[in-house]
Design a protein around this motif. Structure first.
Motif, PDB file in Angstrom:
ATOM      1  N   GLY A 138       0.412  28.654   3.092  1.00  0.00           N
ATOM      2  CA  GLY A 138       1.058  27.582   3.836  1.00  0.00           C
ATOM      3  C   GLY A 138       0.876  26.278   3.078  1.00  0.00           C
ATOM      4  O   GLY A 138       0.156  26.218   2.093  1.00  0.00           O
ATOM      5  N   PRO A 139       1.540  25.192   3.510  1.00  0.00           N
ATOM      6  CA  PRO A 139       2.434  25.153   4.668  1.00  0.00           C
ATOM      7  C   PRO A 139       3.765  25.850   4.391  1.00  0.00           C
ATOM      8  O   PRO A 139       4.140  26.070   3.240  1.00  0.00           O
ATOM      9  CB  PRO A 139       2.643  23.659   4.895  1.00  0.00           C
ATOM     10  N   PHE A 140       4.456  26.163   5.481  1.00  0.00           N
ATOM     11  CA  PHE A 140       5.720  26.869   5.391  1.00  0.00           C
ATOM     12  C   PHE A 140       6.890  25.912   5.532  1.00  0.00           C
ATOM     13  O   PHE A 140       6.769  24.810   6.071  1.00  0.00           O
ATOM     14  CB  PHE A 140       5.823  27.924   6.499  1.00  0.00           C
ATOM     15  N   HIS A 141       8.049  26.371   5.061  1.00  0.00           N
ATOM     16  CA  HIS A 141       9.312  25.702   5.369  1.00  0.00           C
ATOM     17  C   HIS A 141      10.352  26.801   5.570  1.00  0.00           C
ATOM     18  O   HIS A 141      10.059  27.990   5.397  1.00  0.00           O
ATOM     19  CB  HIS A 141       9.726  24.732   4.253  1.00  0.00           C
ATOM     20  N   THR A 142      11.542  26.422   5.952  1.00  0.00           N
ATOM     21  CA  THR A 142      12.588  27.414   6.190  1.00  0.00           C
ATOM     22  C   THR A 142      13.691  27.285   5.157  1.00  0.00           C
ATOM     23  O   THR A 142      13.970  26.198   4.639  1.00  0.00           O
ATOM     24  CB  THR A 142      13.194  27.279   7.598  1.00  0.00           C
ATOM     25  N   GLU A 143      14.299  28.428   4.869  1.00  0.00           N
ATOM     26  CA  GLU A 143      15.499  28.484   4.031  1.00  0.00           C
ATOM     27  C   GLU A 143      16.480  29.395   4.742  1.00  0.00           C
ATOM     28  O   GLU A 143      16.321  30.618   4.716  1.00  0.00           O
ATOM     29  CB  GLU A 143      15.173  29.001   2.632  1.00  0.00           C
ATOM     30  N   GLY A 144      17.477  28.820   5.400  1.00  0.00           N
ATOM     31  CA  GLY A 144      18.359  29.622   6.222  1.00  0.00           C
ATOM     32  C   GLY A 144      17.585  30.288   7.326  1.00  0.00           C
ATOM     33  O   GLY A 144      16.824  29.644   8.050  1.00  0.00           O
ATOM     34  N   LYS A 145      17.697  31.605   7.446  1.00  0.00           N
ATOM     35  CA  LYS A 145      17.026  32.331   8.526  1.00  0.00           C
ATOM     36  C   LYS A 145      15.594  32.706   8.187  1.00  0.00           C
ATOM     37  O   LYS A 145      14.889  33.295   9.019  1.00  0.00           O
ATOM     38  CB  LYS A 145      17.804  33.611   8.843  1.00  0.00           C
ATOM     39  N   ARG A 146      15.123  32.366   7.004  1.00  0.00           N
ATOM     40  CA  ARG A 146      13.803  32.807   6.557  1.00  0.00           C
ATOM     41  C   ARG A 146      12.774  31.689   6.609  1.00  0.00           C
ATOM     42  O   ARG A 146      13.078  30.532   6.346  1.00  0.00           O
ATOM     43  CB  ARG A 146      13.885  33.352   5.128  1.00  0.00           C
ATOM     44  N   ILE A 147      11.542  32.081   6.932  1.00  0.00           N
ATOM     45  CA  ILE A 147      10.381  31.226   6.732  1.00  0.00           C
ATOM     46  C   ILE A 147       9.828  31.546   5.353  1.00  0.00           C
ATOM     47  O   ILE A 147       9.693  32.717   4.980  1.00  0.00           O
ATOM     48  CB  ILE A 147       9.314  31.472   7.817  1.00  0.00           C
ATOM     49  N   VAL A 148       9.502  30.516   4.589  1.00  0.00           N
ATOM     50  CA  VAL A 148       9.117  30.691   3.186  1.00  0.00           C
ATOM     51  C   VAL A 148       7.810  29.956   2.936  1.00  0.00           C
ATOM     52  O   VAL A 148       7.596  28.847   3.449  1.00  0.00           O
ATOM     53  CB  VAL A 148      10.226  30.146   2.251  1.00  0.00           C
ATOM     54  N   ASP A 149       6.920  30.556   2.133  1.00  0.00           N
ATOM     55  CA  ASP A 149       5.651  29.893   1.813  1.00  0.00           C
ATOM     56  C   ASP A 149       5.791  29.053   0.547  1.00  0.00           C
ATOM     57  O   ASP A 149       6.876  28.952  -0.033  1.00  0.00           O
ATOM     58  CB  ASP A 149       4.515  30.915   1.733  1.00  0.00           C
ATOM     59  N   VAL A 150       4.675  28.445   0.118  1.00  0.00           N
ATOM     60  CA  VAL A 150       4.740  27.514  -1.010  1.00  0.00           C
ATOM     61  C   VAL A 150       5.044  28.210  -2.328  1.00  0.00           C
ATOM     62  O   VAL A 150       5.408  27.556  -3.305  1.00  0.00           O
ATOM     63  CB  VAL A 150       3.427  26.711  -1.137  1.00  0.00           C
ATOM     64  N   THR A 151       4.904  29.530  -2.373  1.00  0.00           N
ATOM     65  CA  THR A 151       5.229  30.259  -3.594  1.00  0.00           C
ATOM     66  C   THR A 151       6.690  30.681  -3.634  1.00  0.00           C
ATOM     67  O   THR A 151       7.136  31.255  -4.619  1.00  0.00           O
ATOM     68  CB  THR A 151       4.352  31.524  -3.720  1.00  0.00           C
ATOM     69  N   GLY A 152       7.417  30.416  -2.539  1.00  0.00           N
ATOM     70  CA  GLY A 152       8.802  30.833  -2.443  1.00  0.00           C
ATOM     71  C   GLY A 152       8.991  32.209  -1.847  1.00  0.00           C
ATOM     72  O   GLY A 152      10.115  32.706  -1.762  1.00  0.00           O
ATOM     73  N   SER A 153       7.898  32.831  -1.418  1.00  0.00           N
ATOM     74  CA  SER A 153       7.976  34.172  -0.830  1.00  0.00           C
ATOM     75  C   SER A 153       8.247  34.082   0.670  1.00  0.00           C
ATOM     76  O   SER A 153       7.719  33.192   1.350  1.00  0.00           O
ATOM     77  CB  SER A 153       6.662  34.929  -1.054  1.00  0.00           C
ATOM     78  N   PRO A 154       9.041  35.003   1.215  1.00  0.00           N
ATOM     79  CA  PRO A 154       9.307  34.978   2.661  1.00  0.00           C
ATOM     80  C   PRO A 154       8.074  35.385   3.459  1.00  0.00           C
ATOM     81  O   PRO A 154       7.247  36.178   2.993  1.00  0.00           O
ATOM     82  CB  PRO A 154      10.433  36.005   2.826  1.00  0.00           C
ATOM     83  N   PHE A 155       7.957  34.821   4.654  1.00  0.00           N
ATOM     84  CA  PHE A 155       6.845  35.123   5.553  1.00  0.00           C
ATOM     85  C   PHE A 155       7.401  35.442   6.933  1.00  0.00           C
ATOM     86  O   PHE A 155       8.311  34.766   7.407  1.00  0.00           O
ATOM     87  CB  PHE A 155       5.887  33.936   5.642  1.00  0.00           C
ATOM     88  N   VAL A 156       6.841  36.464   7.569  1.00  0.00           N
ATOM     89  CA  VAL A 156       7.226  36.836   8.928  1.00  0.00           C
ATOM     90  C   VAL A 156       5.982  36.780   9.808  1.00  0.00           C
ATOM     91  O   VAL A 156       4.989  37.465   9.538  1.00  0.00           O
ATOM     92  CB  VAL A 156       7.837  38.256   8.978  1.00  0.00           C
ATOM     93  N   TYR A 157       6.019  35.948  10.854  1.00  0.00           N
ATOM     94  CA  TYR A 157       4.908  35.921  11.803  1.00  0.00           C
ATOM     95  C   TYR A 157       4.860  37.243  12.565  1.00  0.00           C
ATOM     96  O   TYR A 157       5.831  37.640  13.213  1.00  0.00           O
ATOM     97  CB  TYR A 157       5.089  34.785  12.809  1.00  0.00           C
ATOM     98  N   VAL A 158       3.719  37.910  12.495  1.00  0.00           N
ATOM     99  CA  VAL A 158       3.485  39.128  13.271  1.00  0.00           C
ATOM    100  C   VAL A 158       2.119  38.960  13.925  1.00  0.00           C
ATOM    101  O   VAL A 158       1.091  39.027  13.246  1.00  0.00           O
ATOM    102  CB  VAL A 158       3.511  40.391  12.388  1.00  0.00           C
ATOM    103  N   GLY A 159       2.128  38.693  15.230  1.00  0.00           N
ATOM    104  CA  GLY A 159       0.874  38.312  15.841  1.00  0.00           C
ATOM    105  C   GLY A 159       0.736  38.706  17.299  1.00  0.00           C
ATOM    106  O   GLY A 159       1.536  39.455  17.860  1.00  0.00           O
ATOM    107  N   ILE A 160      -0.293  38.141  17.902  1.00  0.00           N
ATOM    108  CA  ILE A 160      -0.663  38.412  19.284  1.00  0.00           C
ATOM    109  C   ILE A 160      -0.944  37.083  19.980  1.00  0.00           C
ATOM    110  O   ILE A 160      -1.391  36.134  19.345  1.00  0.00           O
ATOM    111  CB  ILE A 160      -1.902  39.341  19.344  1.00  0.00           C
ATOM    112  N   ASN A 161      -0.684  37.011  21.281  1.00  0.00           N
ATOM    113  CA  ASN A 161      -1.026  35.835  22.072  1.00  0.00           C
ATOM    114  C   ASN A 161      -2.482  35.924  22.531  1.00  0.00           C
ATOM    115  O   ASN A 161      -2.905  36.950  23.080  1.00  0.00           O
ATOM    116  CB  ASN A 161      -0.111  35.746  23.295  1.00  0.00           C
ATOM    117  N   TRP A 162      -3.223  34.847  22.324  1.00  0.00           N
ATOM    118  CA  TRP A 162      -4.607  34.728  22.778  1.00  0.00           C
ATOM    119  C   TRP A 162      -4.663  33.519  23.700  1.00  0.00           C
ATOM    120  O   TRP A 162      -4.655  32.380  23.245  1.00  0.00           O
ATOM    121  CB  TRP A 162      -5.529  34.581  21.585  1.00  0.00           C
TER     122      TRP A 162
END
Length: 425
Positions: free
Chosen positions: A23-47
């Motif tokens: 991180g930090p992340f930014h968006t490119e179209g429909k994708r979230i992208v990290d600082v290396t330019g790689s796409p990131f998908v949030y996969v998580g749980i609510n706490w």
């Protein structure tokens, strides 16, 4: 031939790479992208952390480090956590932050609080009775970062109580407890405060706006949503320009159309449209939706509904009905863990929708997996709806947070959903 052990090791290595973006992340179209330019998908749980005590649940049963390790053990890469505006009101209006002792006494009473406090301190030895709520949150955020998990920090309620219903006073701007000025003030305060948390990569403006049983309902609709949510997004971005800004919709966040479609918000009275191009931080905006359509009987209809409600923002084909193309994350969905709900149409169809398997009708035009956070992690609450040590059959963990509630559901639903989402990224 490659041995089975080598294949497992390679898969584990691949998964770990997917879990550790920068991180930090930014968006490119429909994708979230990290600082290396790689796409990131949030996969998580609510706490949950927005309840009466205003600290994360479960600390009387386990240490923060052990809870986070349990989350990480499933290969989740992120956690969504809720906080209450009331916490900031205490800090700014009522003499400062509240100690662990005082918040527990207020929520549980003088008779029950001492034993719960003792249990929390036994499991979390760095705390004392005088540790403040924000210091507890600091420790949680630090451990999430230590174990390389991302935090979506979500303003869940104004008054710290169980959410969500039409008569809880938290549902709409101007509702009984929903003071809009204090809400925006709290967003600015917490957005700035959480800048010191590297784990916090996204900030969510508000959970489940909805129709309410109070005079505030007279203003319910997209016009007021437009006024207040855009102002709130601007406030958060100004205070925390590194963070993604998650924007939710109406009807318990089941609906974001006309926002994704770029249609008039409330024709003919209000012909304004939401246009990502109007925001200088358009590359920080993410849409979020919820789904609790547990009674659906037709998968094709259900997936088409999800598409029309706002997941069309992920459709980059020429036939798309969306004008605003941006990432969309399903930040809440869930079902009871103590039965066969995971095999029902809702759960199985939603899994196909999120992973990209067997998408139907318009939804088939969405390419790739969709980020998601299941509701919820913790098997019990300090207090919920007046019941102390409330047990939650929807939670992945058991009552005392020591093990998973249902290993069959975990192995047949959650683990495949997580891994298929990450590996198809």
């Amino acid at each position: 031939m490659i041995s089975r052990s080598i294949i497992i090791a390679l898969l584990a290595s691949t998964t770990q790479c997917l879990l550790r973006p920068s991180g930090p992340f930014h968006t490119e179209g429909k994708r979230i992208v990290d600082v290396t330019g790689s796409p990131f998908v949030y996969v998580g749980i609510n706490w949950p952390g927005e309840g009466e005590t205003m600290i994360p649940e479960g600390l009387q049963y386990s240490s923060i480090a052990d809870i986070v390790a349990q989350i990480k053990s499933l290969d989740y890469n992120s956690v969504r956590m809720g906080w209450a505006t009331e916490m900031v009101d205490d800090i700014l209006d009522n003499g400062g932050d509240v100690s662990l002792k005082d918040t527990m006494v207020k929520a549980l009473g003088l008779e029950l609080a001492p034993s719960i406090i003792g249990q929390i301190l036994d499991h979390n030895s760095d705390f004392t009775e005088n540790t403040t709520r924000l210091e507890v949150w600091d420790a949680v955020a630090a451990e999430l970062h230590n174990q390389k998990l991302h935090l979506v920090f979500n303003n869940h309620v104004s008054k710290a109580i169980w959410c969500c219903s039409p008569d809880d006073g938290n549902g709409w701007f101007g509702d009984t407890y929903f003071d809009v000025t204090k809400w925006k003030r709290s967003l600015a305060y917490m957005a700035k405060y959480t800048e010191k948390w590297p784990a916090r990569t996204a900030f969510s403006l508000r959970n489940e706006l909805r129709q309410v049983n109070s005079p505030a309902n007279d203003t319910y609709g997209w016009s007021l949503w437009y006024n207040e949510m855009i102002d709130a997004a601007n406030i958060v971005n100004a205070a925390a320009p590194d963070a993604l800004v998650f924007i939710s919709g109406l009807n318990y966040d089941h609906e974001l159309n006309p926002i994704t479609a770029g249609a008039a918000v409330s024709p003919p009275e209000d012909n304004r449209v939401f246009n990502l191009g109007d925001f200088h931080y358009a590359d920080k905006i993410v849409f979020e939706l919820h789904s609790y359509d547990n009674s659906i009987a037709n998968c094709t209809f259900f997936q088409d509904e999800l598409y029309q409600r706002g997941f069309n923002a992920l459709d980059e084909t020429p036939q798309t009905t969306a004008r605003n193309i941006a990432p969309v994350v399903l930040t809440e969905f869930g079902f009871a863990q103590n039965g066969s709900d995971y095999q029902g149409i809702y759960a199985s169809c939603l899994k196909d929708f999120l992973t990209g398997d067997n998408r139907v009708l318009n939804a088939s035009r969405i390419d790739g997996p969709i980020g998601h956070f299941e509701w919820n992690l913790g098997g019990s609450y300090y207090i919920r709806e007046g019941i102390v040590d409330f047990d939650d059959w929807w939670a992945l963990l058991n009552h005392d947070w020591s093990d998973w509630r249902n290993h069959t559901v975990l192995n047949e639903y959650q683990i495949p959903l997580i891994r298929e989402t990450l590996l198809q990224r």
